[in-house]
Design a protein around this motif. Structure first.
Motif, short mmCIF file in Angstrom:
data_model
loop_
_atom_site.label_atom_id
_atom_site.label_comp_id
_atom_site.label_asym_id
_atom_site.label_seq_id
_atom_site.Cartn_x
_atom_site.Cartn_y
_atom_site.Cartn_z
N GLU A 80 0.84 -1.20 0.00
CA GLU A 80 0.00 0.00 0.00
C GLU A 80 0.87 1.25 0.00
N ARG A 83 1.80 2.06 -3.52
CA ARG A 83 0.72 2.76 -4.24
C ARG A 83 0.70 4.24 -3.87
N LYS A 84 0.75 4.53 -2.58
CA LYS A 84 0.75 5.93 -2.13
C LYS A 84 1.96 6.68 -2.68
N TYR A 113 -3.71 1.10 -10.82
CA TYR A 113 -4.79 1.29 -9.84
C TYR A 113 -5.94 2.11 -10.44
N SER A 116 -8.81 3.19 -7.93
CA SER A 116 -8.49 3.81 -6.64
C SER A 116 -9.05 5.23 -6.57
N GLN A 117 -9.13 5.72 -5.36
CA GLN A 117 -9.68 7.07 -5.15
C GLN A 117 -8.74 8.15 -5.70
#
Length: 284
Positions: A80, A83-84, A113, A116-117
């Motif tokens: 994670e 991703r960030k 992604y 993703s948001q």
């Protein structure tokens, strides 16, 4: 006695092996340090590296921050934190003015992604980086078209976001740039008395970029080119449409004088392509 010498020999071999291993490790570290100032420690926590990137951003060192965020992706892939870090890498490169790098990492984020948001933000950063790469109007405008496509993609996919609102403003600037390029070429053709070539360029502005600031001059130049060709009816229509949609325009005054100098008055022919092009909501 033989056992004693064998023991000494074994001890010497182990000592030599230890020295060789230590030497090889020191050479490896030195080699890595030569390639990069900060040697990565494999067990370094992802959160620690990520926070160091944030600190560098706060210190106004975005390019260094981007490199640190990339370290997270290299040492902790598929996490994670990776991703960030990828979205932060895109942002940091954009802030550093490294637009090609921002485009590459932003596109990679969306590919990895898409649901993703932060996907909307990644696409917006890619579009904005392309927008910042828009060249001078005298140069080839392929990059402007790429930026326009990307910005329209953001507005279409994420219509209710703040990114869409900002993208729409940039879309108008990009469209005006493309229309301006057509006008520049059209004016050149007029100077060369290539009236048909000029009309084709001004037609693109009237039909494709009608909401830009270039359209008023395009209509006046159409009147000019058609008058030069002796196609008075189309010149009259261009002037009449200009008068109806932009009555206070200085370009209308120029078109009116031009048509009048040929013994005619602005008069719209409803069957003309110029008149048909303006039969749209809010444009007469």
């Amino acid at each position: 006695m033989r056992f004693f010498y064998e023991a000494l020999h074994a001890r010497a071999v182990l000592k030599a092996a230890g020295l060789a291993l230590a030497l090889s490790m020191s050479l490896f570290v030195a080699g890595c340090a030569g390639d990069k100032d900060d040697v990565l420690i494999p067990d370094e926590p992802a959160e620690k590296i990520y926070n160091e990137g944030l600190t560098l951003l706060r210190r106004q060192e975005p390019e260094k921050a981007a490199k640190r965020f990339e370290d997270v992706d290299r040492t902790h892939p598929y996490s994670e934190w990776a991703r960030k870090s990828l979205i932060m890498t895109t942002y940091a490169y954009f802030e550093a003015g490294k637009y090609d790098e921002a485009i590459a990492t932003g596109r990679r984020y969306v590919a990895l992604y898409p649901g993703s948001q932060d996907a909307a933000y990644a696409q917006y950063l890619v579009a904005s980086a392309l927008y910042e790469n828009i060249p001078d109007i005298t140069r080839d405008q392929r990059k402007t078209r790429q930026a326009l496509d990307a910005l329209e993609d953001v507005a279409r996919k994420y219509p209710n976001t703040e990114y869409a609102a900002t993208a729409k403003k940039k879309i108008e600037v990009a469209r005006d740039q493309l229309a301006g390029k057509e006008m520049m070429i059209g004016r050149y053709y007029l100077e060369q008395r290539n009236y048909t070539g000029a009309i084709n360029r001004f037609k693109v502005v009237v039909t494709q970029y009608q909401t830009t600031r270039q359209v008023e001059e395009a209509l006046m130049r159409l009147a000019e080119a058609y008058m030069a060709l002796g196609v008075v009816g189309e010149a009259q229509t261009a002037a009449a449409v200009l008068a109806y949609n932009f009555p206070d325009s200085s370009w209308y005054k120029a078109a009116y004088k031009l048509v009048q100098s040929g013994g005619a008055e602005p008069q719209e022919n409803k069957a003309s392509w110029i008149s048909q092009a303006f039969k749209k909501p809010g444009l007469g």
